[in-house]
Write a protein that holds these residues in place. Structure first.
Motif, PDB file in Angstrom:
ATOM      1  N   ASP A 151       0.837  -1.211   0.000  1.00 29.56           N
ATOM      2  CA  ASP A 151       0.000   0.000   0.000  1.00 29.56           C
ATOM      3  C   ASP A 151       0.869   1.257   0.000  1.00 29.56           C
ATOM      4  O   ASP A 151       0.589   2.224  -0.717  1.00 29.56           O
ATOM      5  CB  ASP A 151      -0.901   0.038   1.245  1.00 29.56           C
ATOM      6  CG  ASP A 151      -2.040  -0.977   1.181  1.00 29.56           C
ATOM      7  OD1 ASP A 151      -2.356  -1.451   0.077  1.00 29.56           O
ATOM      8  OD2 ASP A 151      -2.604  -1.274   2.243  1.00 29.56           O
ATOM      9  N   VAL A 152       1.917   1.253   0.810  1.00 28.74           N
ATOM     10  CA  VAL A 152       2.804   2.416   0.917  1.00 28.74           C
ATOM     11  C   VAL A 152       3.387   2.752  -0.454  1.00 28.74           C
ATOM     12  O   VAL A 152       3.374   3.909  -0.893  1.00 28.74           O
ATOM     13  CB  VAL A 152       3.937   2.137   1.939  1.00 28.74           C
ATOM     14  CG1 VAL A 152       5.059   3.160   1.829  1.00 28.74           C
ATOM     15  CG2 VAL A 152       3.368   2.124   3.361  1.00 28.74           C
ATOM     16  N   ASP A 164     -15.807   4.689  -4.484  1.00 27.17           N
ATOM     17  CA  ASP A 164     -14.621   3.991  -4.960  1.00 27.17           C
ATOM     18  C   ASP A 164     -13.586   3.835  -3.851  1.00 27.17           C
ATOM     19  O   ASP A 164     -13.348   4.745  -3.063  1.00 27.17           O
ATOM     20  CB  ASP A 164     -13.978   4.772  -6.115  1.00 27.17           C
ATOM     21  CG  ASP A 164     -14.821   4.670  -7.380  1.00 27.17           C
ATOM     22  OD1 ASP A 164     -15.750   3.842  -7.402  1.00 27.17           O
ATOM     23  OD2 ASP A 164     -14.542   5.412  -8.328  1.00 27.17           O
ATOM     24  N   VAL A 165     -12.972   2.659  -3.825  1.00 29.32           N
ATOM     25  CA  VAL A 165     -11.890   2.392  -2.885  1.00 29.32           C
ATOM     26  C   VAL A 165     -10.709   1.861  -3.679  1.00 29.32           C
ATOM     27  O   VAL A 165     -10.880   1.036  -4.591  1.00 29.32           O
ATOM     28  CB  VAL A 165     -12.312   1.329  -1.841  1.00 29.32           C
ATOM     29  CG1 VAL A 165     -11.181   1.060  -0.863  1.00 29.32           C
ATOM     30  CG2 VAL A 165     -13.560   1.777  -1.105  1.00 29.32           C
ATOM     31  N   ASN A 166      -9.519   2.352  -3.371  1.00 29.27           N
ATOM     32  CA  ASN A 166      -8.322   1.836  -4.017  1.00 29.27           C
ATOM     33  C   ASN A 166      -7.789   0.640  -3.234  1.00 29.27           C
ATOM     34  O   ASN A 166      -7.651   0.708  -2.020  1.00 29.27           O
ATOM     35  CB  ASN A 166      -7.232   2.915  -4.078  1.00 29.27           C
ATOM     36  CG  ASN A 166      -7.573   3.991  -5.085  1.00 29.27           C
ATOM     37  OD1 ASN A 166      -8.169   3.722  -6.129  1.00 29.27           O
ATOM     38  ND2 ASN A 166      -7.206   5.215  -4.784  1.00 29.27           N
ATOM     39  N   VAL A 167      -7.499  -0.432  -3.947  1.00 27.23           N
ATOM     40  CA  VAL A 167      -6.965  -1.637  -3.320  1.00 27.23           C
ATOM     41  C   VAL A 167      -5.669  -2.021  -4.032  1.00 27.23           C
ATOM     42  O   VAL A 167      -5.608  -2.037  -5.264  1.00 27.23           O
ATOM     43  CB  VAL A 167      -7.973  -2.805  -3.399  1.00 27.23           C
ATOM     44  CG1 VAL A 167      -7.395  -4.056  -2.766  1.00 27.23           C
ATOM     45  CG2 VAL A 167      -9.273  -2.429  -2.720  1.00 27.23           C
ATOM     46  N   THR A 190      -2.585  -0.961  -8.488  1.00 29.85           N
ATOM     47  CA  THR A 190      -3.741  -0.512  -7.706  1.00 29.85           C
ATOM     48  C   THR A 190      -5.010  -0.738  -8.514  1.00 29.85           C
ATOM     49  O   THR A 190      -5.053  -0.436  -9.703  1.00 29.85           O
ATOM     50  CB  THR A 190      -3.604   0.985  -7.363  1.00 29.85           C
ATOM     51  OG1 THR A 190      -2.415   1.188  -6.608  1.00 29.85           O
ATOM     52  CG2 THR A 190      -4.792   1.477  -6.558  1.00 29.85           C
ATOM     53  N   GLN A 191      -6.028  -1.318  -7.877  1.00 32.97           N
ATOM     54  CA  GLN A 191      -7.340  -1.488  -8.504  1.00 32.97           C
ATOM     55  C   GLN A 191      -8.348  -0.591  -7.804  1.00 32.97           C
ATOM     56  O   GLN A 191      -8.336  -0.493  -6.579  1.00 32.97           O
ATOM     57  CB  GLN A 191      -7.834  -2.929  -8.346  1.00 32.97           C
ATOM     58  CG  GLN A 191      -7.418  -3.852  -9.458  1.00 32.97           C
ATOM     59  CD  GLN A 191      -8.065  -5.225  -9.322  1.00 32.97           C
ATOM     60  OE1 GLN A 191      -8.834  -5.486  -8.411  1.00 32.97           O
ATOM     61  NE2 GLN A 191      -7.734  -6.091 -10.250  1.00 32.97           N
ATOM     62  N   LYS A 192      -9.202   0.018  -8.602  1.00 28.08           N
ATOM     63  CA  LYS A 192     -10.285   0.801  -8.023  1.00 28.08           C
ATOM     64  C   LYS A 192     -11.519  -0.081  -7.941  1.00 28.08           C
ATOM     65  O   LYS A 192     -11.957  -0.652  -8.927  1.00 28.08           O
ATOM     66  CB  LYS A 192     -10.550   2.027  -8.905  1.00 28.08           C
ATOM     67  CG  LYS A 192     -11.302   3.139  -8.206  1.00 28.08           C
ATOM     68  CD  LYS A 192     -11.539   4.316  -9.127  1.00 28.08           C
ATOM     69  CE  LYS A 192     -10.323   5.179  -9.362  1.00 28.08           C
ATOM     70  NZ  LYS A 192      -9.915   5.977  -8.193  1.00 28.08           N
ATOM     71  N   LYS A 195      -1.699 -14.351  -7.413  1.00 31.46           N
ATOM     72  CA  LYS A 195      -2.223 -12.984  -7.306  1.00 31.46           C
ATOM     73  C   LYS A 195      -3.069 -12.823  -6.056  1.00 31.46           C
ATOM     74  O   LYS A 195      -3.744 -13.765  -5.624  1.00 31.46           O
ATOM     75  CB  LYS A 195      -3.057 -12.628  -8.544  1.00 31.46           C
ATOM     76  CG  LYS A 195      -2.251 -12.698  -9.837  1.00 31.46           C
ATOM     77  CD  LYS A 195      -2.984 -12.041 -10.996  1.00 31.46           C
ATOM     78  CE  LYS A 195      -2.111 -12.103 -12.238  1.00 31.46           C
ATOM     79  NZ  LYS A 195      -2.552 -11.164 -13.286  1.00 31.46           N
ATOM     80  N   ALA A 196      -3.039 -11.620  -5.492  1.00 30.92           N
ATOM     81  CA  ALA A 196      -3.861 -11.336  -4.319  1.00 30.92           C
ATOM     82  C   ALA A 196      -4.104  -9.842  -4.226  1.00 30.92           C
ATOM     83  O   ALA A 196      -3.361  -9.035  -4.778  1.00 30.92           O
ATOM     84  CB  ALA A 196      -3.181 -11.839  -3.050  1.00 30.92           C
ATOM     85  N   ARG A 197      -5.146  -9.503  -3.478  1.00 36.58           N
ATOM     86  CA  ARG A 197      -5.499  -8.099  -3.260  1.00 36.58           C
ATOM     87  C   ARG A 197      -5.537  -7.800  -1.772  1.00 36.58           C
ATOM     88  O   ARG A 197      -5.836  -8.671  -0.945  1.00 36.58           O
ATOM     89  CB  ARG A 197      -6.906  -7.804  -3.816  1.00 36.58           C
ATOM     90  CG  ARG A 197      -7.020  -7.940  -5.287  1.00 36.58           C
ATOM     91  CD  ARG A 197      -8.269  -7.278  -5.811  1.00 36.58           C
ATOM     92  NE  ARG A 197      -9.486  -7.788  -5.177  1.00 36.58           N
ATOM     93  CZ  ARG A 197     -10.687  -7.658  -5.712  1.00 36.58           C
ATOM     94  NH1 ARG A 197     -10.831  -7.063  -6.882  1.00 36.58           N
ATOM     95  NH2 ARG A 197     -11.734  -8.115  -5.096  1.00 36.58           N
ATOM     96  N   GLY A 198      -5.283  -6.523  -1.450  1.00 34.02           N
ATOM     97  CA  GLY A 198      -5.481  -6.037  -0.085  1.00 34.02           C
ATOM     98  C   GLY A 198      -4.710  -6.838   0.951  1.00 34.02           C
ATOM     99  O   GLY A 198      -3.534  -7.143   0.761  1.00 34.02           O
TER     100      GLY A 198
END
Lengths: 95, 95
Positions: A52-53, B83-86, B74-76, B41-44
């Motif tokens: 994130d950073v 909207d949240v950025n992840v 970054t995915q919105k 692959k992974a998010r957050g």
């Protein structure tokens, strides 16, 4: 962390439990102080925050930053219940 | 196993909420089915687990695996609160 690869020209930001923006500003400060490269490092669950950073940095504050290399490794940590393996990430940033 | 998996040159393992070993075995299976490369692959917050998956893989089950490249982005995501950025990680593995 027993990572003694310090060199006069590189800086390391260890991501901990504070807000991501604190570490983002830490990276910016290191570059402003003349560092050629900055490493963002984190262990365990903090790895997600380290990513994130870097994403906040390059999307918002320093669009010119170059994410040069990302490496992962495993550290063995000795605790009360014996050895535990913890994943580590090291993200190399260049201005 | 479906025969069509033998023809795919790349495979993607998305890391979710199950135990890391499930995804480790998923990668091993993809390589055994003939994949030349596998992306983890992974998010957050799951990014940390994706790194664990790769570290377990190369320390325990597939010491010959080559972590070819790690990229972040970054995915919105559009949710109830806008909207949240992840952050997203993509780890490329080669046999």
């Amino acid at each position: 962390m027993a990572d003694k690869q310090l060199n006069s020209n590189d800086s390391i930001i260890y991501v901990g439990n504070k807000q991501p923006m604190k570490y983002v500003l830490g990276v910016v400060t290191q570059f402003q102080n003349g560092s050629e490269e900055v490493f963002v490092k984190a262990r365990g669950r903090l790895i997600s925050k380290a990513v994130d950073v870097v994403e906040i940095l390059r999307n918002k504050l320093m669009k010119e930053v170059n994410v040069n290399n990302i490496e992962t490794s495993t550290q063995k940590i000795t605790g009360d219940k014996g050895d535990v393996n913890v994943s580590v990430i090291s993200i190399r940033l260049l201005k």
